[in-house]
Design a protein around this motif. Structure first.
Motif, mmCIF file in Angstrom:
data_model
loop_
_atom_site.group_PDB
_atom_site.id
_atom_site.type_symbol
_atom_site.label_atom_id
_atom_site.label_comp_id
_atom_site.label_asym_id
_atom_site.label_seq_id
_atom_site.Cartn_x
_atom_site.Cartn_y
_atom_site.Cartn_z
ATOM 1 N N GLN A 70 13.668 -37.918 -11.640
ATOM 2 C CA GLN A 70 12.506 -37.348 -12.311
ATOM 3 C C GLN A 70 12.932 -36.649 -13.595
ATOM 4 O O GLN A 70 13.855 -35.832 -13.603
ATOM 5 N N CYS A 71 12.281 -36.997 -14.699
ATOM 6 C CA CYS A 71 12.567 -36.385 -15.998
ATOM 7 C C CYS A 71 11.232 -36.083 -16.669
ATOM 8 O O CYS A 71 10.618 -36.964 -17.280
ATOM 9 N N ASN A 74 8.058 -38.526 -16.322
ATOM 10 C CA ASN A 74 8.529 -39.883 -16.052
ATOM 11 C C ASN A 74 9.628 -39.896 -14.994
ATOM 12 O O ASN A 74 10.367 -38.928 -14.831
ATOM 13 N N TYR A 76 12.927 -42.327 -13.620
ATOM 14 C CA TYR A 76 13.839 -43.358 -14.107
ATOM 15 C C TYR A 76 14.698 -43.908 -12.973
ATOM 16 O O TYR A 76 15.054 -43.191 -12.037
ATOM 17 N N THR A 94 16.149 -46.770 -16.772
ATOM 18 C CA THR A 94 14.907 -47.464 -17.119
ATOM 19 C C THR A 94 13.722 -46.731 -16.520
ATOM 20 O O THR A 94 13.721 -46.412 -15.324
ATOM 21 N N CYS A 95 12.735 -46.460 -17.363
ATOM 22 C CA CYS A 95 11.533 -45.771 -16.899
ATOM 23 C C CYS A 95 10.792 -46.660 -15.903
ATOM 24 O O CYS A 95 10.508 -47.829 -16.191
ATOM 25 N N ASN A 98 7.407 -47.687 -17.300
ATOM 26 C CA ASN A 98 7.429 -48.421 -18.566
ATOM 27 C C ASN A 98 8.833 -48.969 -18.780
ATOM 28 O O ASN A 98 9.715 -48.272 -19.268
ATOM 29 N N ARG A 101 11.048 -48.503 -21.911
ATOM 30 C CA ARG A 101 11.659 -47.209 -22.204
ATOM 31 C C ARG A 101 12.998 -47.124 -21.469
ATOM 32 O O ARG A 101 13.035 -47.018 -20.243
ATOM 33 N N GLN A 102 14.085 -47.203 -22.223
ATOM 34 C CA GLN A 102 15.417 -47.198 -21.628
ATOM 35 C C GLN A 102 16.342 -46.238 -22.372
ATOM 36 O O GLN A 102 16.216 -46.045 -23.581
#
Length: 227
Positions: A70-71, A74, A76, A94-95, A98, A101-102
């Motif tokens: 968790q960030c 989002n 990952y 990698t999200c 999405n 979004r990497q």
């Protein structure tokens, strides 16, 4: 990024006479990690290949536990993509919501040494008697050179920063060379080689060369002088 690695024993760099930019790491003391050792002439040396396997195994063991980080808003998933066969190990975050979004994390195992451990057989930039330098696992870069499982490449980020200080156009020229490398798929031309060429020119011709020329002209001049 360089990831400092420490062993529970004495680590002493030994330069390769035919490859002055490389060292072997001699291990001694009561707590030498035998699983990483390669014997040579009765002495214990750190094996680059065994170290590589040790890193890979440990990363692979941890990765399954990092599939939902968790960030902020989002989450990952972390994946181990570059297994350090050249120099760097690569992790890709990698999200989950999405996939475009990497975030890429490149890290290189590195063993740190004081300036006093710098071997007389290796070149050093002028007036750089302080700071530390590193040994990173890497095959010999000289074409046709036989592989040696004991080889570690020398790098000195602190000294490099000192050499490049107040030479912004030279820094931009270095970035330009890397961009050309990437655009033309010259993957074997590693960043260390490119930087070494520039460092050598600065170290030998600094007082006579105009490093304030445009980055493009500097790149052309350095390329001509190095061929």
């Amino acid at each position: 990024m360089l990831t400092k690695t420490e062993l529970p024993c004495i680590v002493e760099p030994v330069v390769f006479e035919k490859h002055p930019s490389f060292v072997a790491l001699c291990l001694s003391g009561p707590d030498v990690p035998e699983n990483l050792v390669e014997l040579h002439n009765g002495e214990k040396f750190l094996s680059r290949l065994k170290l590589h396997n040790w890193y890979c195994e440990n990363i692979k063991d941890v990765i399954p536990e990092l599939d939902n980080i968790q960030c902020g808003k989002n989450a990952y998933k972390l994946e181990y993509t570059g297994h350090g066969y050249a120099v760097a190990h690569t992790l890709v975050a990698t999200c989950i919501g999405n996939s475009k979004r990497q975030i890429y994390f490149d890290f290189v195992p590195a063993f740190e040494f004081d300036a006093s451990a710098w071997h007389n057989g290796m070149k050093k930039a002028r007036n750089n008697n302080n700071g530390s330098w590193f040994a990173v696992p890497r095959k010999f870069t000289k074409p046709g050179a036989a592989d040696d499982p004991l080889s570690f490449m020398v790098c000195a980020p602190y000294w490099e920063r000192m050499v490049l200080q107040d030479k912004q156009n030279l820094k931009d020229s270095l970035r330009l060379m890397k961009a050309m490398r990437n655009a033309n798929g010259m993957d074997r031309l590693i960043s260390y080689m490119i930087k070494s060429i520039f460092m050598n020119r600065v170290n030998t011709d600094d007082e006579m060369y105009n490093w304030n020329k445009s980055p493009g002209n500097i790149l052309i001049s350095v390329s001509k002088l190095s061929t």
